[in-house]
Design a protein around this motif. Structure first.
Motif, PDB file in Angstrom:
ATOM      1  N   VAL A 239     -29.254 -26.019  48.098  1.00 49.79           N
ATOM      2  CA  VAL A 239     -28.354 -28.104  48.781  1.00 49.79           C
ATOM      3  C   VAL A 239     -27.754 -27.519  50.272  1.00 49.79           C
ATOM      4  O   VAL A 239     -28.032 -28.812  50.707  1.00 49.79           O
ATOM      5  CB  VAL A 239     -27.529 -28.663  48.036  1.00 49.79           C
ATOM      6  N   PRO A 240     -27.232 -26.902  50.851  1.00 50.55           N
ATOM      7  CA  PRO A 240     -26.669 -26.885  51.695  1.00 50.55           C
ATOM      8  C   PRO A 240     -28.098 -26.667  53.301  1.00 50.55           C
ATOM      9  O   PRO A 240     -27.984 -27.359  53.916  1.00 50.55           O
ATOM     10  CB  PRO A 240     -25.904 -25.096  52.243  1.00 50.55           C
ATOM     11  N   HIS A 241     -29.214 -25.799  53.019  1.00 52.53           N
ATOM     12  CA  HIS A 241     -30.353 -25.387  53.586  1.00 52.53           C
ATOM     13  C   HIS A 241     -30.736 -27.280  53.764  1.00 52.53           C
ATOM     14  O   HIS A 241     -31.674 -26.947  54.253  1.00 52.53           O
ATOM     15  CB  HIS A 241     -30.778 -24.414  52.534  1.00 52.53           C
ATOM     16  N   LEU A 242     -31.047 -27.891  52.361  1.00 51.60           N
ATOM     17  CA  LEU A 242     -31.869 -28.864  51.964  1.00 51.60           C
ATOM     18  C   LEU A 242     -30.902 -30.441  53.224  1.00 51.60           C
ATOM     19  O   LEU A 242     -31.628 -30.936  53.922  1.00 51.60           O
ATOM     20  CB  LEU A 242     -31.919 -29.598  50.808  1.00 51.60           C
ATOM     21  N   LEU A 243     -29.321 -29.990  53.115  1.00 54.91           N
ATOM     22  CA  LEU A 243     -28.674 -30.569  53.701  1.00 54.91           C
ATOM     23  C   LEU A 243     -28.964 -30.850  55.144  1.00 54.91           C
ATOM     24  O   LEU A 243     -29.814 -32.025  55.513  1.00 54.91           O
ATOM     25  CB  LEU A 243     -27.622 -30.826  53.114  1.00 54.91           C
ATOM     26  N   SER A 244     -28.807 -29.355  56.341  1.00 51.83           N
ATOM     27  CA  SER A 244     -29.198 -29.286  57.314  1.00 51.83           C
ATOM     28  C   SER A 244     -31.275 -29.598  57.289  1.00 51.83           C
ATOM     29  O   SER A 244     -31.393 -30.342  58.647  1.00 51.83           O
ATOM     30  CB  SER A 244     -28.966 -27.400  57.457  1.00 51.83           C
ATOM     31  N   LEU A 245     -31.807 -29.342  56.438  1.00 53.59           N
ATOM     32  CA  LEU A 245     -33.527 -30.001  57.025  1.00 53.59           C
ATOM     33  C   LEU A 245     -33.367 -31.100  57.100  1.00 53.59           C
ATOM     34  O   LEU A 245     -33.690 -31.764  58.106  1.00 53.59           O
ATOM     35  CB  LEU A 245     -33.546 -28.958  55.861  1.00 53.59           C
ATOM     36  N   ILE A 246     -32.296 -32.178  56.018  1.00 53.59           N
ATOM     37  CA  ILE A 246     -33.140 -33.405  55.931  1.00 53.59           C
ATOM     38  C   ILE A 246     -31.957 -33.962  57.488  1.00 53.59           C
ATOM     39  O   ILE A 246     -32.479 -34.859  57.975  1.00 53.59           O
ATOM     40  CB  ILE A 246     -32.439 -34.321  55.239  1.00 53.59           C
ATOM     41  N   THR A 247     -30.985 -33.309  57.944  1.00 56.67           N
ATOM     42  CA  THR A 247     -30.569 -33.643  58.513  1.00 56.67           C
ATOM     43  C   THR A 247     -30.842 -33.707  60.174  1.00 56.67           C
ATOM     44  O   THR A 247     -31.505 -34.286  60.430  1.00 56.67           O
ATOM     45  CB  THR A 247     -29.686 -33.037  59.168  1.00 56.67           C
ATOM     46  N   PHE A 248     -31.679 -32.333  60.285  1.00 55.47           N
ATOM     47  CA  PHE A 248     -32.137 -31.980  61.200  1.00 55.47           C
ATOM     48  C   PHE A 248     -33.536 -32.197  61.806  1.00 55.47           C
ATOM     49  O   PHE A 248     -34.073 -33.635  62.515  1.00 55.47           O
ATOM     50  CB  PHE A 248     -32.878 -30.769  60.977  1.00 55.47           C
ATOM     51  N   LEU A 249     -34.348 -32.786  60.532  1.00 54.94           N
ATOM     52  CA  LEU A 249     -35.589 -34.030  60.130  1.00 54.94           C
ATOM     53  C   LEU A 249     -35.392 -34.976  61.104  1.00 54.94           C
ATOM     54  O   LEU A 249     -35.709 -35.849  61.550  1.00 54.94           O
ATOM     55  CB  LEU A 249     -36.578 -33.484  58.892  1.00 54.94           C
ATOM     56  N   PHE A 250     -34.495 -36.011  60.136  1.00 51.42           N
ATOM     57  CA  PHE A 250     -34.358 -37.111  60.284  1.00 51.42           C
ATOM     58  C   PHE A 250     -33.609 -36.783  62.211  1.00 51.42           C
ATOM     59  O   PHE A 250     -34.435 -38.199  62.671  1.00 51.42           O
ATOM     60  CB  PHE A 250     -32.840 -37.340  60.059  1.00 51.42           C
ATOM     61  N   THR A 251     -33.021 -36.541  62.638  1.00 52.35           N
ATOM     62  CA  THR A 251     -32.871 -36.680  64.077  1.00 52.35           C
ATOM     63  C   THR A 251     -33.790 -36.064  65.317  1.00 52.35           C
ATOM     64  O   THR A 251     -34.191 -37.047  66.320  1.00 52.35           O
ATOM     65  CB  THR A 251     -31.382 -35.547  64.240  1.00 52.35           C
ATOM     66  N   LEU A 279     -28.969 -32.972  68.994  1.00 52.61           N
ATOM     67  CA  LEU A 279     -27.691 -32.118  69.895  1.00 52.61           C
ATOM     68  C   LEU A 279     -26.735 -32.323  69.805  1.00 52.61           C
ATOM     69  O   LEU A 279     -26.045 -30.813  69.907  1.00 52.61           O
ATOM     70  CB  LEU A 279     -28.300 -31.867  71.287  1.00 52.61           C
ATOM     71  N   VAL A 280     -25.662 -33.360  69.204  1.00 50.74           N
ATOM     72  CA  VAL A 280     -25.244 -33.494  68.623  1.00 50.74           C
ATOM     73  C   VAL A 280     -24.693 -33.477  67.116  1.00 50.74           C
ATOM     74  O   VAL A 280     -24.022 -32.509  66.420  1.00 50.74           O
ATOM     75  CB  VAL A 280     -24.449 -34.929  68.840  1.00 50.74           C
ATOM     76  N   ILE A 281     -25.932 -33.937  66.489  1.00 52.30           N
ATOM     77  CA  ILE A 281     -25.233 -33.619  64.598  1.00 52.30           C
ATOM     78  C   ILE A 281     -25.615 -32.659  63.794  1.00 52.30           C
ATOM     79  O   ILE A 281     -24.486 -31.957  63.304  1.00 52.30           O
ATOM     80  CB  ILE A 281     -26.268 -34.927  64.167  1.00 52.30           C
ATOM     81  N   PRO A 282     -26.810 -32.225  64.245  1.00 55.80           N
ATOM     82  CA  PRO A 282     -27.008 -30.825  63.557  1.00 55.80           C
ATOM     83  C   PRO A 282     -26.042 -29.381  64.114  1.00 55.80           C
ATOM     84  O   PRO A 282     -25.491 -28.952  62.957  1.00 55.80           O
ATOM     85  CB  PRO A 282     -28.851 -30.360  63.638  1.00 55.80           C
ATOM     86  N   PRO A 283     -26.276 -29.678  64.932  1.00 58.04           N
ATOM     87  CA  PRO A 283     -25.289 -28.221  65.568  1.00 58.04           C
ATOM     88  C   PRO A 283     -23.272 -28.342  65.306  1.00 58.04           C
ATOM     89  O   PRO A 283     -22.632 -27.247  64.729  1.00 58.04           O
ATOM     90  CB  PRO A 283     -24.785 -28.300  66.784  1.00 58.04           C
ATOM     91  N   ILE A 284     -22.662 -29.795  64.979  1.00 58.47           N
ATOM     92  CA  ILE A 284     -21.687 -29.590  63.855  1.00 58.47           C
ATOM     93  C   ILE A 284     -22.104 -30.041  62.877  1.00 58.47           C
ATOM     94  O   ILE A 284     -20.974 -29.285  62.236  1.00 58.47           O
ATOM     95  CB  ILE A 284     -21.636 -31.090  64.344  1.00 58.47           C
ATOM     96  N   MET A 285     -22.996 -30.482  62.452  1.00 62.95           N
ATOM     97  CA  MET A 285     -22.637 -30.864  60.333  1.00 62.95           C
ATOM     98  C   MET A 285     -23.379 -29.358  60.209  1.00 62.95           C
ATOM     99  O   MET A 285     -22.660 -29.167  58.945  1.00 62.95           O
ATOM    100  CB  MET A 285     -23.672 -31.732  60.338  1.00 62.95           C
ATOM    101  N   ASN A 286     -24.093 -28.626  60.176  1.00 65.94           N
ATOM    102  CA  ASN A 286     -24.401 -27.703  59.788  1.00 65.94           C
ATOM    103  C   ASN A 286     -23.372 -26.377  59.514  1.00 65.94           C
ATOM    104  O   ASN A 286     -23.432 -25.690  58.658  1.00 65.94           O
ATOM    105  CB  ASN A 286     -25.459 -26.193  60.471  1.00 65.94           C
TER     106      ASN A 286
END
Length: 348
Positions: A239-251, A279-286
């Motif tokens: 689930v963490p990996h899936l959330l990271s993937l969705i966040t990255f692909l969306f941005t 450059l902001v959302i994934p580096p903080i969220m992951n």
């Protein structure tokens, strides 16, 4: 035209409005954001490096993933912060290509790491008996190196092809250097055909990464449906990996759509935020997602803070004891002085 081309040694970044108000507020917010990125990523990296129990493929990949975030954001934030305080937003010709190389190799590297992490979870859940042999130390090192080296070479190839073009304008309507926008500045569009072909091949290569991730998750879900143990493992690690993937692909998708189909009706501040959100959302969220969700990392961080808290209390108590001792010494010195003065008066 050719004579004008030869004098282009700097690029002007026109993404920031010269009349923009509240620039200092934006500077401090950007600085705060960059500090948070450094803090959360470095904390996770140091935690994984120092704890030998976390020296497993999944956590080593996560450590490299966070290092890649530091690499990409360092290519943007220092220059952006400097531009916020500077009246002229310029970057050298070579510096512009270097910035584009860093930030887009970071983005492609992120997708490569997400693909490798999906493969790691696929082997761990779907082929658990073969996990140690498949994800051996040697193979893990190769996967990490390829996840950095291949994106660097692919983006480097695109940058080299762009550097050969004759440019007719030094103005880039973004906050940072973007390879495709530099290509659009070419004097002769016919020269950009090779750039377009290589760019689309690069895009197809990374689309294949996305297809592989989807394929791996289809197999993961099929495997986990009928097993409570695998279902728990999926919820814990996938689930963490899936959330990271969705966040990255969306941005990334929003950024590409903004670059290709940007409308003049969109306000400039919104365009700028869309341009830099990857450059902001994934580096903080992951790091936050993995830090809160993965039990081993969460427990390790809890122990670290728990050990730090008593030390703070111990130092405070020790300071109070020292202050009390110093007060007693001062009282004793005062008493001795008074006794000495009384003795002198008796002698007189």
């Amino acid at each position: 035209m050719m004579d004008n081309v030869s004098v282009i040694t700097i690029f002007y970044l026109s993404g920031l409005n010269d009349k923009m108000s509240h620039r200092f507020i934006l500077f401090f917010l950007s600085l705060l954001c960059y500090c948070v990125i450094l803090l959360v990523n470095i904390t996770l990296i140091v935690t994984i490096i120092l704890d030998k129990n976390l020296h497993e493929p999944m956590y080593i990949l996560l450590c490299a993933f966070c290092m890649n975030s530091l690499y990409g954001t360092t290519g943007f934030f220092p220059k952006f912060l400097w531009d916020l305080l500077s009246p002229v937003h310029v970057i050298s010709y070579s510096g512009c290509f270097l910035q584009a190389q860093v930030m887009y190799s970071f983005a492609c590297g992120d997708l490569s790491f997400l693909a490798v992490m999906a493969y790691d979870r696929y082997v761990a859940i779907c082929r658990p008996l073969q996990y140690n042999s498949v994800m051996s130390k040697q193979r893990l090192i190769k996967l990490v190196c390829f996840s950095w080296f291949i994106p660097f070479c692919i983006i480097g190839t695109n940058i080299c092809l762009t550097s050969r073009l004759k440019l007719c304008s030094p103005y880039i309507a973004r906050l940072f250097c973007v390879n495709w926008i530099i290509v659009t500045l070419a004097c002769f569009p016919a020269e950009t055909i090779v750039n377009s072909i290589v760019a689309y091949i690069s895009m197809l290569f990374y689309v294949s990464h996305g297809v592989f991730i989807v394929w791996s998750y289809i197999h993961l879900i099929k495997t986990c449906v009928n097993s409570i143990e695998n279902r728990a493992k999926f919820m814990q690690t996938c689930v963490p990996h899936l959330l990271s993937l969705i966040t990255f692909l969306f941005t990334l998708l929003v950024d590409v759509m903004n670059m290709r189909f940007s409308s003049k009706q969109i306000p400039l501040p919104l365009k700028n935020f869309i341009a830099i959100e990857f450059l902001v959302i994934p580096p903080i969220m992951n790091p936050l997602i993995y830090g809160f969700k993965l039990t081993k990392i969460r427990n390790r961080l809890s122990k670290m803070f728990y050990l730090m808290a008593p030390n703070v209390g111990l130092h405070a108590a020790r300071d109070k004891v020292l202050q009390a001792e110093m007060a007693l010494v001062r009282m004793a010195e005062g008493t001795m002085y008074q006794e000495h003065a009384a003795e002198n008066r008796r002698r007189l």
